[in-house]
Design an enzyme around this catalytic site. Structure first.
Site, mmCIF file in Angstrom:
data_model
loop_
_atom_site.group_PDB
_atom_site.id
_atom_site.type_symbol
_atom_site.label_atom_id
_atom_site.label_comp_id
_atom_site.label_asym_id
_atom_site.label_seq_id
_atom_site.Cartn_x
_atom_site.Cartn_y
_atom_site.Cartn_z
ATOM 1 N N LYS A 22 -7.367 40.646 17.940
ATOM 2 C CA LYS A 22 -6.850 39.875 19.082
ATOM 3 C C LYS A 22 -5.760 38.911 18.622
ATOM 4 C CE LYS A 22 -9.112 35.952 20.318
ATOM 5 N NZ LYS A 22 -8.347 34.699 20.461
ATOM 6 N N ASN A 23 -6.050 38.149 17.564
ATOM 7 C CA ASN A 23 -5.106 37.095 17.176
ATOM 8 C C ASN A 23 -3.844 37.655 16.532
ATOM 9 O OD1 ASN A 23 -6.780 35.222 18.244
ATOM 10 N ND2 ASN A 23 -7.563 34.427 16.302
ATOM 11 N N ARG A 94 -4.469 29.637 25.329
ATOM 12 C CA ARG A 94 -3.521 28.847 24.544
ATOM 13 C C ARG A 94 -2.429 29.683 23.921
ATOM 14 N NH1 ARG A 94 -3.545 23.914 22.518
ATOM 15 N NH2 ARG A 94 -2.379 24.801 20.810
ATOM 16 N N CYS A 118 -8.808 22.011 24.271
ATOM 17 C CA CYS A 118 -9.815 22.996 24.648
ATOM 18 C C CYS A 118 -11.127 22.611 24.007
ATOM 19 C CB CYS A 118 -9.382 24.406 24.276
ATOM 20 S SG CYS A 118 -9.413 24.695 22.545
ATOM 21 N N ARG A 123 -5.630 20.274 20.372
ATOM 22 C CA ARG A 123 -4.813 21.311 19.729
ATOM 23 C C ARG A 123 -3.344 21.023 20.030
ATOM 24 N NH1 ARG A 123 -7.608 27.038 20.640
ATOM 25 N NH2 ARG A 123 -6.176 27.642 18.974
ATOM 26 N N PRO A 124 -2.764 20.093 19.252
ATOM 27 C CA PRO A 124 -1.379 19.698 19.526
ATOM 28 C C PRO A 124 -0.387 20.826 19.207
ATOM 29 C CG PRO A 124 -2.173 18.676 17.498
ATOM 30 C CD PRO A 124 -3.335 19.404 18.079
ATOM 31 N N ASP A 126 2.881 19.784 18.179
ATOM 32 C CA ASP A 126 4.004 19.035 17.599
ATOM 33 C C ASP A 126 4.717 19.812 16.491
ATOM 34 O OD1 ASP A 126 1.413 18.578 16.353
ATOM 35 O OD2 ASP A 126 2.429 17.227 14.980
ATOM 36 N N LEU A 127 3.948 20.592 15.711
ATOM 37 C CA LEU A 127 4.590 21.318 14.603
ATOM 38 C C LEU A 127 5.473 22.459 15.122
ATOM 39 C CD1 LEU A 127 1.525 21.460 12.150
ATOM 40 C CD2 LEU A 127 3.532 19.967 11.972
ATOM 41 N N ASP A 322 -12.830 30.330 12.244
ATOM 42 C CA ASP A 322 -13.323 31.196 13.324
ATOM 43 C C ASP A 322 -14.628 31.917 12.972
ATOM 44 O OD1 ASP A 322 -11.156 30.431 14.823
ATOM 45 O OD2 ASP A 322 -9.962 32.203 14.382
ATOM 46 N N ILE A 344 -10.524 22.334 9.757
ATOM 47 C CA ILE A 344 -9.408 22.736 10.625
ATOM 48 C C ILE A 344 -9.551 22.064 11.994
ATOM 49 C CG2 ILE A 344 -8.139 24.683 11.643
ATOM 50 C CD1 ILE A 344 -8.095 24.723 8.603
ATOM 51 N N ARG A 414 -13.263 37.062 25.930
ATOM 52 C CA ARG A 414 -11.893 36.766 25.493
ATOM 53 C C ARG A 414 -11.616 37.394 24.132
ATOM 54 N NH1 ARG A 414 -11.319 31.307 24.252
ATOM 55 N NH2 ARG A 414 -9.357 32.113 23.521
HETATM 56 N N1 EPU Z 1 -2.004 21.629 14.528
HETATM 57 C C1 EPU Z 1 -1.241 20.495 14.587
HETATM 58 N N2 EPU Z 1 -0.023 20.573 15.198
HETATM 59 C C2 EPU Z 1 0.460 21.732 15.739
HETATM 60 C C3 EPU Z 1 -0.339 22.902 15.658
HETATM 61 C C4 EPU Z 1 -1.571 22.812 15.042
HETATM 62 O O1 EPU Z 1 -1.641 19.439 14.093
HETATM 63 O O2 EPU Z 1 1.573 21.736 16.264
HETATM 64 C C5 EPU Z 1 -3.315 21.571 13.859
HETATM 65 C C6 EPU Z 1 -4.476 22.011 14.753
HETATM 66 O O3 EPU Z 1 -4.953 20.948 15.543
HETATM 67 C C7 EPU Z 1 -5.482 22.503 13.745
HETATM 68 C C8 EPU Z 1 -4.616 23.129 12.652
HETATM 69 O O4 EPU Z 1 -3.318 22.541 12.825
HETATM 70 O O5 EPU Z 1 -6.143 21.403 13.184
HETATM 71 C C9 EPU Z 1 -4.494 24.629 12.731
HETATM 72 O O6 EPU Z 1 -4.112 25.034 14.055
HETATM 73 P P1 EPU Z 1 -3.231 26.326 14.318
HETATM 74 O O7 EPU Z 1 -1.959 25.921 14.974
HETATM 75 O O8 EPU Z 1 -3.124 27.111 13.060
HETATM 76 O O9 EPU Z 1 -4.094 27.113 15.391
HETATM 77 P P2 EPU Z 1 -3.503 28.154 16.423
HETATM 78 O O10 EPU Z 1 -2.362 28.846 15.817
HETATM 79 O O11 EPU Z 1 -3.314 27.487 17.732
HETATM 80 C C10 EPU Z 1 -4.906 30.239 15.676
HETATM 81 C C11 EPU Z 1 -5.965 31.105 16.271
HETATM 82 C C12 EPU Z 1 -7.282 30.343 16.352
HETATM 83 C C13 EPU Z 1 -7.668 29.887 14.953
HETATM 84 C C14 EPU Z 1 -6.522 29.038 14.346
HETATM 85 C C15 EPU Z 1 -6.780 28.615 12.915
HETATM 86 C C16 EPU Z 1 -4.742 32.569 17.757
HETATM 87 C C17 EPU Z 1 -4.448 33.018 19.140
HETATM 88 N N3 EPU Z 1 -5.564 31.527 17.600
HETATM 89 O O12 EPU Z 1 -4.739 29.140 16.573
HETATM 90 O O13 EPU Z 1 -8.257 31.268 16.822
HETATM 91 O O14 EPU Z 1 -8.833 29.112 14.992
HETATM 92 O O15 EPU Z 1 -5.295 29.808 14.370
HETATM 93 O O16 EPU Z 1 -6.986 29.718 12.095
HETATM 94 O O17 EPU Z 1 -4.284 33.178 16.810
HETATM 95 C C18 EPU Z 1 -10.215 31.969 17.898
HETATM 96 O O18 EPU Z 1 -9.825 33.134 17.757
HETATM 97 O O19 EPU Z 1 -11.388 31.671 18.258
HETATM 98 C C19 EPU Z 1 -9.284 30.874 17.618
HETATM 99 C C20 EPU Z 1 -9.473 29.634 18.080
#
Ligand code: EPU
Length: 439
Positions: A22-23, A94, A118, A123-124, A126-127, A322, A344, A414
């Site tokens: 999925k991801n 998201r 969520c 889940r910001p 900003d990056l 995860d 995380i 999901r």
């Molecule tokens: N973060 C920031 N700023 C940002 C983005 C992220 O501080 O702009 C922080 C987050 O709050 C978190 C860390 O960085 O503490 C990692 O977040 P990341 O951005 O990597 O998460 P994501 O890309 O939104 C994906 C997966 C998640 C998985 C995370 C971490 C998808 C669709 N989602 O989310 O999957 O937990 O990477 O590996 O790929 C799930 O499948 O259940 C799921 C939540």
């Protein structure tokens, strides 16, 4: 609303083929916005998140044709006039944020609803924004939307945040940089296999990306991308689904063969399973070199009792967040005390209260949980709160004595394709019912 009713205590036996990830599939789908040629994906899982993204892409002029029997999804942009990803769809998923980089790169502007928080915590984004701004995008927030525009130029981008890098942020910046003028270097890029899969597909469409899967990715911008080569792009196996079914085998004391198992991307989780006393044995017999295979057939079983372990979630190749909830269910039945620390998402512990209702002894302090093992879990009505927490409750229900009702399984739908049918095929007593019939 659907619920699962589970009669626990049956060891699982049989074979399960791990679905496409999925991801990985979600950002691959969003990348179809980078070209007007067809993008064909194979082994796309049938999940509500995938259907929701198909819906969002449809509103952005990208048409989809789904061959369910072949698990093939063909995406093709036919209209580039729409650049708004609406709140109504992005709030359901998201991963809607994945369209930001591709839209900006190809159409010069994008307006994407800001995803909310969520159940697993803040889940910001900003990056994501920092990276796109470094490429020259002008970005401001407007009525809850991220409005971005501008001509993109290659740049040196740093994507490190307080909890490591960002997976979807790396995807967004990589997609944007592919069509930017000049060379981009992303430092502190996410190393997750899903990022590598996206880079591989983009390269097959004419992009020039190197280093994906490492913390430094280099992208030389190109004028345009074509479609996927003949035969399409095969999505990598879902490492989290694979890990969840491995635990299902172990927690029930069963013996399950898992096909299409991504051994290479589960090193930390497999190491942990071994410490706990679970064997994961390759059936392919292929021992070409020391690198584990990307796809393998494995047999999972436990030898005797389960041992405690210490787990700290980390960015890949560390232990994946995860799988944290599912391992907590397993360790609740170990002989001794374990500690799980979440680095995380420090608040990703909604399963703690529900597992406690099933007899698990869990003590949470901040971002750590002590799991006091050697417990027989007992069935109970429990509430699913997010995708992976729900999976943990199903696993606990499979091992528990008596009847467990997991309510609100739409969270599971999901990310796990018809989980109850797959578990039934392995001998579990599990049924999907309407919540009002489950009481
Ligand atoms: N973060 C920031 N700023 C940002 C983005 C992220 O501080 O702009 C922080 C987050 O709050 C978190 C860390 O960085 O503490 C990692 O977040 P990341 O951005 O990597 O998460 P994501 O890309 O939104 C994906 C997966 C998640 C998985 C995370 C971490 C998808 C669709 N989602 O989310 O999957 O937990 O990477 O590996 O790929 C799930 O499948 O259940 C799921 C939540």
């Amino acid at each position: 609303m659907d619920s699962f009713v589970i009669q626990g205590g049956r060891p699982l036996r049989g074979t399960f083929r791990v679905h496409g990830s999925k991801n990985a599939a979600l950002p691959l789908m969003a990348a179809a916005l980078l070209t007007d040629q067809p993008v064909v994906l194979r082994d796309v899982p049938q999940l509500s998140d995938i259907r929701n993204l198909v819906g969002l892409l449809g509103t952005l002029g990208c048409e989809a044709e789904h061959d369910a029997a072949e698990r093939r999804l063909t995406l093709k942009v036919t209209d580039q006039s729409q650049c708004v990803a609406a709140y109504d769809i992005v709030r359901t998923m998201r991963a809607g944020i994945c369209v930001l980089g591709p839209l900006l790169a190809r159409r010069g502007r994008a307006k994407v609803s800001m995803p909310g928080g969520c159940a697993i915590g803040d889940r910001p984004v900003d990056l994501h924004l920092r990276g796109l701004r470094a490429l020259g995008a002008e970005i401001h927030l407007e009525n809850g939307y991220i409005a971005a525009e501008g001509k993109l130029r290659g740049a040196h981008v740093f994507l490190g945040g307080p909890n490591g890098s960002t997976v979807l942020g790396t995807d967004n910046v990589m997609c944007a940089a592919v069509l930017a003028e000049g060379t981009t270097i992303i430092e502190c890029a996410a190393c997750e296999p899903e990022v590598e899969d996206l880079a591989n597909m983009l390269n097959s469409m004419g992009a020039r990306i190197s280093g994906a899967g490492t913390p430094r990715i280099t992208i030389e911008g190109v004028e345009e991308l074509g479609g996927t080569p003949e035969g399409g792009h095969q999505v990598i196996p879902d490492r989290i689904e694979a890990g969840t079914y491995a635990i299902a085998s172990a927690i029930t004391g069963g013996e399950v063969t898992l096909e299409n198992f991504p051994t290479a991307s589960l090193t930390a989780a497999l190491d942990c399973l071994r410490q706990i006393g679970v064997t994961v044995e390759s059936l392919s017999g292929s021992k070409n070199g020391i690198a584990p295979p990307l796809r393998d057939d494995v047999r999972v079983r436990r030898i005797d009792g389960l041992h405690p372990a210490q787990i700290v979630t980390q960015p890949h190749p560390g232990f994946p967040t995860d799988l944290q909830a599912q391992f907590m269910a397993l360790l609740a039945m170990a002989e001794g005390n374990s500690i799980i620390t979440e680095k995380i998402y420090p608040d990703r512990f909604l399963h703690v209260a529900e597992l406690t209702r099933m007899g698990a002894e869990l003590i949470r302090t901040g971002a750590s949980v002590m799991v006091c093992g050697q417990k027989q879990l007992v069935g109970a009505p429990v509430m699913a709160s997010d995708l992976r927490a729900s999976a943990a409750l199903v696993l606990a229900g499979l091992a528990a004595r008596g009847r467990t009702v997991v309510n609100r399984v739409y969270h599971l739908d999901r990310g796990y394709e018809r989980m109850e049918l797959s578990l039934q095929a392995l001998g579990a007593q599990i049924e999907r019912v309407d919540q009002k019939d489950a009481e």
